[in-house]
Design a protein around this motif. Structure first.
Motif, PDB file in Angstrom:
ATOM      1  N   ALA A 183      28.417  58.912  42.708  1.00 38.29           N
ATOM      2  CA  ALA A 183      29.836  58.886  42.341  1.00 38.29           C
ATOM      3  C   ALA A 183      30.494  57.593  42.806  1.00 38.29           C
ATOM      4  CB  ALA A 183      30.550  60.096  42.944  1.00 38.29           C
ATOM      5  N   LEU A 184      30.131  57.141  44.002  1.00 35.98           N
ATOM      6  CA  LEU A 184      30.666  55.877  44.509  1.00 35.98           C
ATOM      7  C   LEU A 184      30.315  54.734  43.572  1.00 35.98           C
ATOM      8  CD1 LEU A 184      31.942  54.140  46.796  1.00 35.98           C
ATOM      9  CD2 LEU A 184      29.660  54.030  47.824  1.00 35.98           C
ATOM     10  N   GLY A 185      29.100  54.741  43.049  1.00 34.50           N
ATOM     11  CA  GLY A 185      28.654  53.668  42.168  1.00 34.50           C
ATOM     12  C   GLY A 185      29.427  53.602  40.866  1.00 34.50           C
ATOM     13  N   TRP A 186      29.505  54.723  40.152  1.00 28.93           N
ATOM     14  CA  TRP A 186      30.141  54.644  38.830  1.00 28.93           C
ATOM     15  C   TRP A 186      31.662  54.602  38.920  1.00 28.93           C
ATOM     16  CZ3 TRP A 186      33.420  58.163  36.541  1.00 28.93           C
ATOM     17  CH2 TRP A 186      33.431  59.472  37.022  1.00 28.93           C
ATOM     18  N   LEU A 187      32.229  55.200  39.952  1.00 29.96           N
ATOM     19  CA  LEU A 187      33.684  55.132  40.100  1.00 29.96           C
ATOM     20  C   LEU A 187      34.139  53.724  40.488  1.00 29.96           C
ATOM     21  CD1 LEU A 187      34.435  58.510  41.907  1.00 29.96           C
ATOM     22  CD2 LEU A 187      35.151  57.860  39.603  1.00 29.96           C
ATOM     23  N   THR A 188      33.401  53.090  41.396  1.00 29.19           N
ATOM     24  CA  THR A 188      33.751  51.717  41.776  1.00 29.19           C
ATOM     25  C   THR A 188      33.564  50.771  40.597  1.00 29.19           C
ATOM     26  OG1 THR A 188      33.010  52.183  44.040  1.00 29.19           O
ATOM     27  CG2 THR A 188      33.332  49.879  43.447  1.00 29.19           C
ATOM     28  N   SER A 189      32.494  50.966  39.840  1.00 34.79           N
ATOM     29  CA  SER A 189      32.267  50.129  38.660  1.00 34.79           C
ATOM     30  C   SER A 189      33.392  50.301  37.647  1.00 34.79           C
ATOM     31  CB  SER A 189      30.921  50.484  38.016  1.00 34.79           C
ATOM     32  OG  SER A 189      29.853  50.279  38.915  1.00 34.79           O
ATOM     33  N   LEU A 190      33.803  51.544  37.433  1.00 33.61           N
ATOM     34  CA  LEU A 190      34.909  51.811  36.510  1.00 33.61           C
ATOM     35  C   LEU A 190      36.189  51.131  36.982  1.00 33.61           C
ATOM     36  CD1 LEU A 190      36.278  53.377  34.160  1.00 33.61           C
ATOM     37  CD2 LEU A 190      36.578  55.280  35.765  1.00 33.61           C
ATOM     38  N   THR A 191      36.459  51.226  38.275  1.00 33.79           N
ATOM     39  CA  THR A 191      37.673  50.614  38.818  1.00 33.79           C
ATOM     40  C   THR A 191      37.638  49.101  38.673  1.00 33.79           C
ATOM     41  OG1 THR A 191      37.709  52.402  40.459  1.00 33.79           O
ATOM     42  CG2 THR A 191      39.215  50.566  40.814  1.00 33.79           C
ATOM     43  N   ILE A 225      35.945  47.347  36.424  1.00 34.54           N
ATOM     44  CA  ILE A 225      36.101  46.996  35.005  1.00 34.54           C
ATOM     45  C   ILE A 225      37.575  47.036  34.614  1.00 34.54           C
ATOM     46  CG2 ILE A 225      35.642  47.778  32.647  1.00 34.54           C
ATOM     47  CD1 ILE A 225      32.911  48.769  33.645  1.00 34.54           C
ATOM     48  N   THR A 226      38.244  48.103  35.012  1.00 32.13           N
ATOM     49  CA  THR A 226      39.665  48.239  34.689  1.00 32.13           C
ATOM     50  C   THR A 226      40.489  47.151  35.362  1.00 32.13           C
ATOM     51  OG1 THR A 226      39.296  50.634  34.665  1.00 32.13           O
ATOM     52  CG2 THR A 226      41.567  49.879  34.575  1.00 32.13           C
ATOM     53  N   ALA A 227      40.160  46.846  36.620  1.00 31.29           N
ATOM     54  CA  ALA A 227      40.907  45.815  37.346  1.00 31.29           C
ATOM     55  C   ALA A 227      40.707  44.440  36.722  1.00 31.29           C
ATOM     56  CB  ALA A 227      40.470  45.796  38.809  1.00 31.29           C
ATOM     57  N   THR A 228      39.499  44.164  36.260  1.00 29.06           N
ATOM     58  CA  THR A 228      39.243  42.879  35.597  1.00 29.06           C
ATOM     59  C   THR A 228      40.071  42.749  34.327  1.00 29.06           C
ATOM     60  OG1 THR A 228      36.979  42.847  36.470  1.00 29.06           O
ATOM     61  CG2 THR A 228      37.458  41.403  34.612  1.00 29.06           C
ATOM     62  N   LEU A 229      40.130  43.828  33.555  1.00 27.64           N
ATOM     63  CA  LEU A 229      40.908  43.803  32.312  1.00 27.64           C
ATOM     64  C   LEU A 229      42.402  43.654  32.593  1.00 27.64           C
ATOM     65  CD1 LEU A 229      39.064  46.591  30.267  1.00 27.64           C
ATOM     66  CD2 LEU A 229      38.903  44.116  29.968  1.00 27.64           C
ATOM     67  N   THR A 230      42.901  44.387  33.575  1.00 26.46           N
ATOM     68  CA  THR A 230      44.334  44.296  33.874  1.00 26.46           C
ATOM     69  C   THR A 230      44.707  42.916  34.427  1.00 26.46           C
ATOM     70  OG1 THR A 230      43.925  45.292  36.047  1.00 26.46           O
ATOM     71  CG2 THR A 230      44.640  46.759  34.275  1.00 26.46           C
TER      72      THR A 230
END
Length: 211
Positions: A180-188, A190-195
């Protein structure tokens, strides 16, 4: 007893506590100390501790980040511009956790602090380059934003991809918390890079028009 959720559980425990006190402490003077125990009580206290710790860590993180931003840029507008693109990824991640049924526990709470620290680094890099380019572009906000994206956008994307790849490795773990740490951090991330590459420039342009 059926699972009634963390919202109704405190009410149930309070009613049990009051009932126990009324049974064992009939006089005005308390003769017995009643303390509820069990897995439900332990779980509730653990959840409260995790949530309070998360609130405190995010509060202090944003406070220290705000102070650093004010020191670096001396601008309240830049401060607000830098915080918005980093708050949104955390909110999205929290929403995805609720939608996917990922519980708050020590391994998943780490996502917010780790991802926030990495994401704010991207923001600082973008804004520092923006500040340096502004005099070179004769204080033209639009030209400065475009040049900043050209000069730092690719490096930000490459850095984010490397970090995301590093955290995605955790997704192959057999331990649920690490996965969960892996995919949640990756998701965050990705979103942070886009924002930071889309929303942050838009905010800077909007601020420039209002001046």
């Amino acid at each position: 007893m059926a699972d009634i959720g963390s919202y109704r559980l405190p009410l149930l425990l309070d009613s049990i506590q009051q009932k126990a006190d009324s049974l064992f402490n009939t006089s005005e003077k308390r003769t017995h100390e009643i303390e509820l125990t069990g897995t439900s009580v332990t779980f509730l206290e653990g959840s409260r501790s995790i949530i309070n710790g998360l609130k405190e860590s995010i509060f202090w993180a944003f406070l220290l980040i705000s102070l650093c931003m004010l020191y670096l840029f001396r601008s309240a507008r830049i401060l607000i511009s830098s915080l918005i693109p980093n708050i949104i990824p955390l909110i999205i991640t929290a929403g995805v956790m609720g939608w996917a049924g990922v519980p708050l526990k020590p391994s998943t709470v780490l996502v917010f602090s780790v991802a926030l620290g990495i994401a704010i680094d991207v923001t600082i890099r973008f804004l520092v380059n923006y500040k340096q380019e502004l005099p070179n572009q004769n204080q033209d906000i639009k030209a400065t934003v475009i040049q900043t994206i050209y000069s730092t956008g690719i490096s930000i994307i490459y850095t984010s991809l490397v970090l995301i790849a590093g955290f995605i490795i955790f997704c192959f773990s057999d331990f649920g918390g690490t996965m969960a740490l892996g995919w949640l951090t990756s998701l965050t991330l990705i979103t942070a890079t886009l924002t930071n590459l889309i929303l942050l420039p838009a905010i800077l342009l909007s601020i420039g028009k209002k001046k």
